[in-house]
Design an enzyme around this catalytic site. Structure first.
Site, mmCIF file in Angstrom:
data_model
loop_
_atom_site.group_PDB
_atom_site.id
_atom_site.type_symbol
_atom_site.label_atom_id
_atom_site.label_comp_id
_atom_site.label_asym_id
_atom_site.label_seq_id
_atom_site.Cartn_x
_atom_site.Cartn_y
_atom_site.Cartn_z
ATOM 1 N N HIS A 257 25.648 -21.750 -43.196
ATOM 2 C CA HIS A 257 25.224 -23.085 -42.800
ATOM 3 C C HIS A 257 24.850 -23.909 -43.859
ATOM 4 O O HIS A 257 24.142 -23.637 -44.958
ATOM 5 C CB HIS A 257 24.147 -22.661 -41.590
ATOM 6 C CG HIS A 257 24.074 -23.701 -40.825
ATOM 7 N ND1 HIS A 257 23.158 -24.955 -41.045
ATOM 8 C CD2 HIS A 257 24.440 -23.981 -39.642
ATOM 9 C CE1 HIS A 257 23.364 -25.693 -39.872
ATOM 10 N NE2 HIS A 257 24.266 -25.142 -38.846
ATOM 11 N N GLU A 315 27.239 -19.244 -34.384
ATOM 12 C CA GLU A 315 28.524 -18.945 -33.644
ATOM 13 C C GLU A 315 28.800 -17.607 -33.666
ATOM 14 O O GLU A 315 29.418 -16.948 -32.714
ATOM 15 C CB GLU A 315 29.594 -19.502 -34.797
ATOM 16 C CG GLU A 315 29.546 -20.923 -34.871
ATOM 17 C CD GLU A 315 29.919 -21.795 -33.837
ATOM 18 O OE1 GLU A 315 29.776 -21.249 -32.642
ATOM 19 O OE2 GLU A 315 30.369 -23.020 -33.962
HETATM 20 N N1 ACO Z 1 32.048 -16.623 -46.016
HETATM 21 C C1 ACO Z 1 32.075 -16.401 -47.216
HETATM 22 N N2 ACO Z 1 31.950 -17.506 -48.150
HETATM 23 C C2 ACO Z 1 31.169 -18.357 -47.757
HETATM 24 C C3 ACO Z 1 30.894 -18.659 -46.404
HETATM 25 C C4 ACO Z 1 31.487 -17.733 -45.586
HETATM 26 N N3 ACO Z 1 31.197 -17.734 -44.233
HETATM 27 N N4 ACO Z 1 30.103 -19.638 -46.225
HETATM 28 C C5 ACO Z 1 30.202 -20.181 -47.434
HETATM 29 N N5 ACO Z 1 30.629 -19.532 -48.406
HETATM 30 C C6 ACO Z 1 30.463 -19.831 -49.899
HETATM 31 C C7 ACO Z 1 31.906 -20.736 -50.097
HETATM 32 O O1 ACO Z 1 32.872 -20.117 -50.498
HETATM 33 C C8 ACO Z 1 31.029 -21.341 -51.560
HETATM 34 O O2 ACO Z 1 31.262 -20.541 -52.623
HETATM 35 P P1 ACO Z 1 31.598 -21.005 -53.913
HETATM 36 O O3 ACO Z 1 30.249 -21.609 -54.338
HETATM 37 O O4 ACO Z 1 31.926 -19.926 -54.660
HETATM 38 O O5 ACO Z 1 32.510 -21.916 -53.796
HETATM 39 C C9 ACO Z 1 29.717 -21.204 -51.035
HETATM 40 O O6 ACO Z 1 29.414 -20.148 -50.075
HETATM 41 C C10 ACO Z 1 29.001 -22.592 -50.450
HETATM 42 O O7 ACO Z 1 29.926 -22.838 -49.439
HETATM 43 P P2 ACO Z 1 30.008 -24.683 -49.008
HETATM 44 O O8 ACO Z 1 31.454 -24.664 -48.174
HETATM 45 O O9 ACO Z 1 29.908 -25.511 -50.385
HETATM 46 O O10 ACO Z 1 28.979 -24.635 -47.957
HETATM 47 P P3 ACO Z 1 28.656 -25.550 -46.757
HETATM 48 O O11 ACO Z 1 27.138 -25.961 -46.640
HETATM 49 O O12 ACO Z 1 29.749 -26.868 -46.898
HETATM 50 O O13 ACO Z 1 29.541 -24.699 -45.683
HETATM 51 C C11 ACO Z 1 29.860 -23.882 -43.655
HETATM 52 C C12 ACO Z 1 29.079 -24.429 -44.604
HETATM 53 C C13 ACO Z 1 31.179 -24.798 -43.653
HETATM 54 C C14 ACO Z 1 29.364 -23.597 -42.357
HETATM 55 C C15 ACO Z 1 30.545 -22.545 -44.208
HETATM 56 O O14 ACO Z 1 29.279 -21.685 -44.604
HETATM 57 C C16 ACO Z 1 31.649 -21.917 -43.553
HETATM 58 O O15 ACO Z 1 32.876 -22.435 -43.616
HETATM 59 N N6 ACO Z 1 31.068 -20.738 -42.738
HETATM 60 C C17 ACO Z 1 32.252 -20.151 -41.786
HETATM 61 C C18 ACO Z 1 32.573 -21.181 -40.729
HETATM 62 C C19 ACO Z 1 31.605 -21.179 -39.659
HETATM 63 O O16 ACO Z 1 30.947 -19.919 -39.572
HETATM 64 N N7 ACO Z 1 31.340 -22.247 -39.036
HETATM 65 C C20 ACO Z 1 30.250 -22.513 -37.967
HETATM 66 C C21 ACO Z 1 29.296 -23.410 -38.776
HETATM 67 S S1 ACO Z 1 27.762 -23.252 -37.466
HETATM 68 C C22 ACO Z 1 28.077 -24.910 -36.490
HETATM 69 O O17 ACO Z 1 28.600 -25.811 -36.982
HETATM 70 C C23 ACO Z 1 27.678 -24.883 -35.196
#
Ligand code: ACO
Length: 378
Positions: A257, A315
């Site tokens: 998140h 989620e």
């Molecule tokens: N699984 C694996 N790796 C992850 C995940 C995940 N669920 N989430 C983040 N990471 C990793 C990224 O690959 C990144 O790795 P890196 O630094 O090696 O490149 C690091 O963690 C940071 O990720 P960002 O994308 O920069 O984090 P951001 O804050 O932008 O993302 C998000 C938040 C979009 C929710 C992300 O965690 C994600 O894609 N989760 C999966 C989708 C999801 O569950 N969405 C629902 C969100 S809740 C809502 O909106 C109500």
């Protein structure tokens, strides 16, 4: 425009407004809605009480609540043009969120607009009617009228299924709606506020917000989160399945998140609601499996993405709870919209009072001093 400000990709960490609606503390894992910690009311309040709280800034008295509930119940009937649109979309089997977005834009087509608060009630009453009517049409059934004697949540299930839902199912869904009703300046809420800040109307704000919610990085994750648990299927496959996904560089849906760096407090509330629902009339084995998937996923995320503090988000248990309620995955995000519409509207009302246009800047990184060559010389 030449800017001197600091570039903040994704506006991360930027504070863009003050709000009295909700407070999200991502390090403490705390969510406050309208002055109340989520855990204080989500599992007991009706959704009407929560909507009243967000729109009026205080909880209603018994008489006020009855009036508010009646007002909502009396506005569920959809304009005939909206129904015609739903029928046309069903003929084309359009995805539910696309249809909800198109139909939301028609909500004032019958002129049922008045004061902003009137509009707020009409939109809130009609969005579940859109979702339920479209789902019935997709399944080859005619939409049914709402029932005035049922509350907002019970009526949504009734309009979907045609049967009066059990109190346990209504409670589970009501807890879900309360839990996701508002959440700080998330992408769809920000969208609603930006639209409102231009002096535009509530229907436009809600329609734009639905478009933002549709994306998989915002409201579109619960379906895939459930798919993951279903595909894993049994406890002995958890480790290999999750490792394989992470080694391919894929994201585990339902984890991570932008704001929460500890377990999302909404996950706790929803896990409790799922446990109660599954204990009575659900698939207890699926619930147990999901708990184990969650625990292992968090360990493996720390192993593969050390220091990123990736935890369970809302989620993951949304998927389990809505599945336990018998809703198909394609209804998960539309049901999120049923709840969040109240938050979008609350923010729009607050934004209108603030009365300031939201207009950030961009940092130009393209070329300068281009020489324009006439078309016939290119
Ligand atoms: N699984 C694996 N790796 C992850 C995940 C995940 N669920 N989430 C983040 N990471 C990793 C990224 O690959 C990144 O790795 P890196 O630094 O090696 O490149 C690091 O963690 C940071 O990720 P960002 O994308 O920069 O984090 P951001 O804050 O932008 O993302 C998000 C938040 C979009 C929710 C992300 O965690 C994600 O894609 N989760 C999966 C989708 C999801 O569950 N969405 C629902 C969100 S809740 C809502 O909106 C109500």
């Amino acid at each position: 425009m030449n800017t001197t400000g600091t570039l903040r990709p994704g506006l991360e960490g930027v504070v863009a407004t003050e709000t009295s609606l909700s407070s999200v503390d991502g390090n403490a894992g705390e969510l406050i809605i309208g002055g109340f910690p989520l855990e204080e009311f989500a599992a007991t309040a009706t959704f009407e009480e929560t909507a009243f709280l967000l729109w009026k800034g205080r909880v209603p008295g018994a008489h006020e609540l009855t009036t508010f509930r009646d007002d909502l119940a009396s506005r569920r009937r959809l304009p005939s043009a909206t129904l015609a649109l739903l029928r046309a979309a069903a003929t084309e089997s359009r995805p539910p969120m696309d249809t909800v977005r198109m139909a939301a834009a028609t909500l004032d087509i019958d002129g049922a607009v008045g004061s902003t608060l009137d509009d707020a009630i009409t939109i809130t009453a009609r969005i579940p009617a859109i979702v339920a009517s479209y789902q019935r049409l997709l399944n080859g059934n005619d939409p049914i009228d709402g029932r005035h004697d049922l509350g907002h949540t019970a009526n949504y299930l009734y309009m979907l299924e045609g049967n009066e839902p059990t109190p346990a199912r209504v409670r589970a869904l009501e807890t879900y709606l309360n839990t996701v009703v508002d959440h700080g300046l998330n992408a769809s809420t920000f969208t609603a506020r930006v639209i409102t800040s231009t002096g535009s109307d509530l229907v436009s704000a809600v329609t734009g917000a639905i478009g933002a919610l549709k994306g998989p990085l915002h409201g579109g994750a619960p379906g895939p989160a459930l798919d993951m648990v279903m595909e894993i299927g049994s406890a002995e496959r958890i480790d290999a399945y999750l490792r394989e996904k992470l080694e391919r560089g894929e994201r585990l849906m339902g984890f991570g998140h932008r704001v929460y760096k500890v377990r999302d407090p909404r996950a706790d509330v929803l896990a409790g609601a799922a446990r109660d629902l599954f204990r009575n009339d659900g698939d207890a084995a699926l619930y147990e499996l999901a708990m184990r998937v969650e625990a292992r996923a968090i360990e493996l995320l720390e192993e593969y993405k050390p220091g990123r503090r990736l935890q369970t988000n809302v989620e993951f248990y949304t998927a389990l709870l809505l599945h336990g309620l018998g809703l198909p995955p394609e209804l998960f995000t539309p049901t999120f919209a049923v709840a969040r519409a109240v938050g979008w509207i609350a923010h729009s009302l607050e934004q209108s009072r603030e009365g300031r246009l939201i207009r950030p800047q961009s940092m130009y990184v393209g070329p300068r001093n281009g020489e324009w060559v006439p078309l016939d010389k290119r």
